[in-house]
Design an enzyme around this catalytic site. Structure first.
Site, mmCIF file in Angstrom:
data_model
loop_
_atom_site.group_PDB
_atom_site.id
_atom_site.type_symbol
_atom_site.label_atom_id
_atom_site.label_comp_id
_atom_site.label_asym_id
_atom_site.label_seq_id
_atom_site.Cartn_x
_atom_site.Cartn_y
_atom_site.Cartn_z
ATOM 1 N N ALA A 166 0.941 -1.600 0.058
ATOM 2 C CA ALA A 166 -0.064 0.229 0.134
ATOM 3 C C ALA A 166 0.348 1.278 -0.581
ATOM 4 C CB ALA A 166 -0.768 0.475 1.296
ATOM 5 N N ASP A 167 1.569 1.383 0.547
ATOM 6 C CA ASP A 167 3.203 2.486 0.478
ATOM 7 C C ASP A 167 4.628 1.576 -0.352
ATOM 8 O OD1 ASP A 167 3.900 5.091 1.579
ATOM 9 O OD2 ASP A 167 4.221 4.583 3.071
ATOM 10 N N LEU A 168 4.216 1.211 -1.098
ATOM 11 C CA LEU A 168 6.106 1.023 -2.386
ATOM 12 C C LEU A 168 6.355 2.395 -2.593
ATOM 13 C CD1 LEU A 168 7.555 -0.936 -3.091
ATOM 14 C CD2 LEU A 168 6.714 -0.798 -5.028
#
Length: 239
Positions: A166-168
């Site tokens: 979700a937060d690469l």
């Protein structure tokens, strides 16, 4: 993964050495009282590195809200069941990924503290020895074209496995002894592989690199680096 009830809520654990862990051990205070804090990582919030009595090094992280909501409600989440909590969901995903051989830190344990309809949560994972996040690494020294290519391959393998991060971003990629790891799988999940969310993931990562380069003009990142990453990615998962 096993789950037990505590006077304050629930604890889930994967690592056998954490079977007897208590809710108090998810607070940095008890580790500081034992002189067992061996480091920290400071971003929006602080993550602590602690040394256990079995000489393992663990990473302790509390779940904090971000954005505008975080200004009003710092760390409380609506409780809909233990397996739906942020901490246990992340621990479960990490356990699955670790068992399948993906390059992620070993999951240790999670703590959920109940307060009526709300909960607060913490997670403990393995500390990857000698690791630096990619921003810290690139601020000191460049990595090779081959390493950029290999990083692209690593990300592609996650995507082929349906692993949605979700937060690469650049700070959620670690480099340790020539191996890349992805970290911080909060709100991550296993999805049906699809080019749209995979491309969106890559776009997010590129924005992150560009943002960090804007903050640090000497950061060892360029269009050529990104192209090498894409070439590595496409060698595994053509977009």
């Amino acid at each position: 993964m096993q789950i037990k009830t505590t006077p304050l809520g629930h604890i889930a654990w994967c690592e056998p050495s954490a079977a007897n862990i208590t809710p108090e051990e998810f607070s940095v205070d008890i580790w500081q009282s034992q002189n067992a804090v061996v480091g920290q990582s400071t971003g929006r919030y602080t993550t602590w590195f602690v040394k256990t009595d079995t000489s393992q090094t663990w990473v302790l992280r509390h779940y904090w809200r971000g954005g505008l909501v975080g200004k009003i409600n710092r760390d409380s989440y609506f409780y809909t069941g233990i397996k739906q909590t942020r901490a246990v969901a992340e621990l479960t995903l990490l356990e699955t990924l670790h068992q399948q051989g993906f390059a992620v830190p070993r999951p240790i344990a999670a703590n959920v503290t109940r307060c009526g309809l709300w909960y607060r949560a913490d997670i403990i994972i393995e500390h990857v020895a000698g690791a630096k996040d990619l921003v810290a690494q690139l601020s000191l020294n460049p990595i090779t074209d081959q390493q950029w290519y290999e990083l692209g391959q690593v990300i592609a393998k996650f995507h082929l496995g349906g692993v949605y991060h979700a937060d690469l971003n650049a700070k959620n990629i670690l480099l340790a002894q020539q191996t890349f790891y992805l970290i911080d799988f909060d709100r991550g999940e296993i999805r049906q592989p699809d080019k749209r969310w995979q491309q969106a993931n890559l776009n997010r990562l590129l924005r992150s690199f560009n943002k960090e380069h804007g903050k640090q003009p000497k950061l060892a990142f360029s269009a050529q680096c990104w192209q090498q990453l894409l070439d590595g990615y496409r060698s595994v998962n053509p977009l």
